[in-house]
Design a protein around this motif. Structure first.
Motif, PDB file in Angstrom:
ATOM      1  N   MET A 291       0.825  -1.193   0.000  1.00  0.00           N
ATOM      2  CA  MET A 291       0.000   0.000   0.000  1.00  0.00           C
ATOM      3  C   MET A 291       0.871   1.259   0.000  1.00  0.00           C
ATOM      4  SD  MET A 291      -3.297  -0.809   2.445  1.00  0.00           S
ATOM      5  CE  MET A 291      -2.475  -1.764   3.705  1.00  0.00           C
ATOM      6  N   ILE A 292       1.982   1.193   0.724  1.00  0.00           N
ATOM      7  CA  ILE A 292       2.870   2.364   0.774  1.00  0.00           C
ATOM      8  C   ILE A 292       3.445   2.641  -0.604  1.00  0.00           C
ATOM      9  CG2 ILE A 292       5.023   3.276   1.711  1.00  0.00           C
ATOM     10  CD1 ILE A 292       4.370   1.742   4.298  1.00  0.00           C
ATOM     11  N   ARG A 293       3.849   1.590  -1.303  1.00  0.00           N
ATOM     12  CA  ARG A 293       4.373   1.785  -2.659  1.00  0.00           C
ATOM     13  C   ARG A 293       3.322   2.434  -3.553  1.00  0.00           C
ATOM     14  NH1 ARG A 293       7.125  -3.174  -1.493  1.00  0.00           N
ATOM     15  NH2 ARG A 293       9.352  -2.805  -1.607  1.00  0.00           N
ATOM     16  N   GLU A 294       2.096   1.975  -3.446  1.00  0.00           N
ATOM     17  CA  GLU A 294       1.005   2.512  -4.265  1.00  0.00           C
ATOM     18  C   GLU A 294       0.757   3.987  -3.960  1.00  0.00           C
ATOM     19  OE1 GLU A 294      -3.682   1.423  -5.071  1.00  0.00           O
ATOM     20  OE2 GLU A 294      -2.396  -0.049  -4.099  1.00  0.00           O
ATOM     21  N   VAL A 295       0.748   4.337  -2.689  1.00  0.00           N
ATOM     22  CA  VAL A 295       0.440   5.705  -2.277  1.00  0.00           C
ATOM     23  C   VAL A 295       1.577   6.673  -2.624  1.00  0.00           C
ATOM     24  CG1 VAL A 295       0.048   7.167  -0.250  1.00  0.00           C
ATOM     25  CG2 VAL A 295      -1.164   5.007  -0.466  1.00  0.00           C
ATOM     26  N   THR A 296       2.820   6.187  -2.618  1.00  0.00           N
ATOM     27  CA  THR A 296       3.965   7.069  -2.864  1.00  0.00           C
ATOM     28  C   THR A 296       4.499   6.997  -4.289  1.00  0.00           C
ATOM     29  OG1 THR A 296       5.513   5.383  -2.057  1.00  0.00           O
ATOM     30  CG2 THR A 296       4.701   6.999  -0.446  1.00  0.00           C
ATOM     31  N   ARG A 297       3.835   6.262  -5.146  1.00  0.00           N
ATOM     32  CA  ARG A 297       4.297   6.063  -6.525  1.00  0.00           C
ATOM     33  C   ARG A 297       4.592   7.389  -7.250  1.00  0.00           C
ATOM     34  NH1 ARG A 297       0.370   2.669  -8.618  1.00  0.00           N
ATOM     35  NH2 ARG A 297       1.555   0.954  -7.768  1.00  0.00           N
ATOM     36  N   ALA A 298       3.815   8.397  -7.001  1.00  0.00           N
ATOM     37  CA  ALA A 298       3.974   9.676  -7.709  1.00  0.00           C
ATOM     38  C   ALA A 298       5.223  10.453  -7.273  1.00  0.00           C
ATOM     39  CB  ALA A 298       2.739  10.544  -7.498  1.00  0.00           C
ATOM     40  N   PHE A 299       5.804  10.081  -6.156  1.00  0.00           N
ATOM     41  CA  PHE A 299       6.972  10.790  -5.639  1.00  0.00           C
ATOM     42  C   PHE A 299       8.236  10.086  -6.103  1.00  0.00           C
ATOM     43  CE2 PHE A 299       3.537  11.365  -2.556  1.00  0.00           C
ATOM     44  CZ  PHE A 299       3.403  12.741  -2.600  1.00  0.00           C
ATOM     45  N   LYS A 300       8.923  10.665  -7.051  1.00  0.00           N
ATOM     46  CA  LYS A 300      10.103  10.029  -7.644  1.00  0.00           C
ATOM     47  C   LYS A 300      11.273   9.930  -6.663  1.00  0.00           C
ATOM     48  CE  LYS A 300       7.896   9.524 -11.389  1.00  0.00           C
ATOM     49  NZ  LYS A 300       7.095   8.323 -11.438  1.00  0.00           N
ATOM     50  N   ASN A 301      11.272  10.763  -5.624  1.00  0.00           N
ATOM     51  CA  ASN A 301      12.375  10.749  -4.662  1.00  0.00           C
ATOM     52  C   ASN A 301      12.058   9.896  -3.424  1.00  0.00           C
ATOM     53  OD1 ASN A 301      10.431  12.491  -3.680  1.00  0.00           O
ATOM     54  ND2 ASN A 301      11.895  13.930  -2.811  1.00  0.00           N
ATOM     55  N   VAL A 302      11.009   9.063  -3.487  1.00  0.00           N
ATOM     56  CA  VAL A 302      10.642   8.184  -2.380  1.00  0.00           C
ATOM     57  C   VAL A 302      10.883   6.742  -2.787  1.00  0.00           C
ATOM     58  CG1 VAL A 302       8.739   7.350  -0.941  1.00  0.00           C
ATOM     59  CG2 VAL A 302       8.944   9.799  -1.447  1.00  0.00           C
ATOM     60  N   GLU A 303      11.563   6.025  -1.918  1.00  0.00           N
ATOM     61  CA  GLU A 303      11.818   4.609  -2.129  1.00  0.00           C
ATOM     62  C   GLU A 303      11.252   3.848  -0.939  1.00  0.00           C
ATOM     63  OE1 GLU A 303      15.674   1.653  -2.212  1.00  0.00           O
ATOM     64  OE2 GLU A 303      15.928   3.736  -2.826  1.00  0.00           O
ATOM     65  N   VAL A 304      10.534   2.774  -1.197  1.00  0.00           N
ATOM     66  CA  VAL A 304       9.956   1.950  -0.141  1.00  0.00           C
ATOM     67  C   VAL A 304      10.751   0.652  -0.075  1.00  0.00           C
ATOM     68  CG1 VAL A 304       7.887   0.754   0.663  1.00  0.00           C
ATOM     69  CG2 VAL A 304       7.679   2.953  -0.532  1.00  0.00           C
ATOM     70  N   ASP A 305      11.176   0.310   1.124  1.00  0.00           N
ATOM     71  CA  ASP A 305      11.997  -0.874   1.310  1.00  0.00           C
ATOM     72  C   ASP A 305      11.644  -1.505   2.657  1.00  0.00           C
ATOM     73  OD1 ASP A 305      13.931  -2.763   0.812  1.00  0.00           O
ATOM     74  OD2 ASP A 305      15.628  -1.421   1.078  1.00  0.00           O
ATOM     75  N   GLY A 306      11.987  -2.736   2.833  1.00  0.00           N
ATOM     76  CA  GLY A 306      11.793  -3.430   4.101  1.00  0.00           C
ATOM     77  C   GLY A 306      13.082  -4.095   4.518  1.00  0.00           C
ATOM     78  N   PHE A 307      13.144  -4.523   5.768  1.00  0.00           N
ATOM     79  CA  PHE A 307      14.359  -5.177   6.244  1.00  0.00           C
ATOM     80  C   PHE A 307      14.023  -6.041   7.450  1.00  0.00           C
ATOM     81  CE2 PHE A 307      13.931  -1.351   8.695  1.00  0.00           C
ATOM     82  CZ  PHE A 307      14.332  -1.703   9.967  1.00  0.00           C
ATOM     83  N   ASP A 308      14.923  -6.934   7.766  1.00  0.00           N
ATOM     84  CA  ASP A 308      14.870  -7.736   8.984  1.00  0.00           C
ATOM     85  C   ASP A 308      16.087  -7.372   9.812  1.00  0.00           C
ATOM     86  OD1 ASP A 308      12.547  -9.309   8.426  1.00  0.00           O
ATOM     87  OD2 ASP A 308      13.739 -10.471   6.998  1.00  0.00           O
ATOM     88  N   GLY A 309      15.960  -7.457  11.110  1.00  0.00           N
ATOM     89  CA  GLY A 309      17.099  -7.190  11.980  1.00  0.00           C
ATOM     90  C   GLY A 309      17.054  -5.810  12.592  1.00  0.00           C
ATOM     91  N   LEU A 310      18.203  -5.360  13.039  1.00  0.00           N
ATOM     92  CA  LEU A 310      18.315  -4.057  13.705  1.00  0.00           C
ATOM     93  C   LEU A 310      18.227  -2.920  12.696  1.00  0.00           C
ATOM     94  CD1 LEU A 310      21.276  -4.777  16.156  1.00  0.00           C
ATOM     95  CD2 LEU A 310      18.844  -4.643  16.721  1.00  0.00           C
ATOM     96  N   VAL A 311      17.523  -1.884  13.069  1.00  0.00           N
ATOM     97  CA  VAL A 311      17.390  -0.724  12.179  1.00  0.00           C
ATOM     98  C   VAL A 311      18.753  -0.084  11.924  1.00  0.00           C
ATOM     99  CG1 VAL A 311      16.837   0.974  13.990  1.00  0.00           C
ATOM    100  CG2 VAL A 311      16.017   1.336  11.662  1.00  0.00           C
TER     101      VAL A 311
END
Length: 107
Positions: A1-21
């Motif tokens: 959903m985040i990718r869909e909502v931010t698609r129009a913003f070219k300077n936004v990247e959505v990523d996920g991770f496991d472990g420590l921030v």
């Protein structure tokens, strides 16, 4: 959903991770963690987390951004509960997210 909502913003990247921030931040070669705060209880939790992160990685700073008071009471738990009871949550969510939430609770 985040990718869909931010698609129009070219300077936004959505990523996920496991472990420590902090490990993820190092992997991305970043130096700052940006966190939003709505309430004093949020601050207490986030402050403890920031101090813990600093212990693991002193080179990474945590920056807090205060929510506008208009949104300080909003929480996902309240939004989901209101949606599950048929409440109009459209003023709190992007249209794409509202549609998916309505579909989830459709009876």
């Amino acid at each position: 959903m985040i990718r869909e909502v931010t698609r129009a913003f070219k300077n936004v990247e959505v990523d996920g991770f496991d472990g420590l921030v902090v490990d993820y931040v190092h992997k991305r070669k970043a130096t700052v963690i940006l966190r939003g705060i709505r309430t004093i209880s949020d601050f207490e939790y986030e402050y403890q987390m920031a101090l813990t992160n600093r212990t693991f990685a002193a080179d990474i700073e945590t920056v807090f951004v205060m929510a506008h008071e208009e949104y300080s009471f909003v929480s996902s738990r309240f939004i989901k509960e209101a949606a599950s009871m048929g409440g109009d949550v459209s003023s709190f969510l992007p249209k794409e997210v509202e549609k998916k939430l309505k579909a989830k609770f459709k009876k």
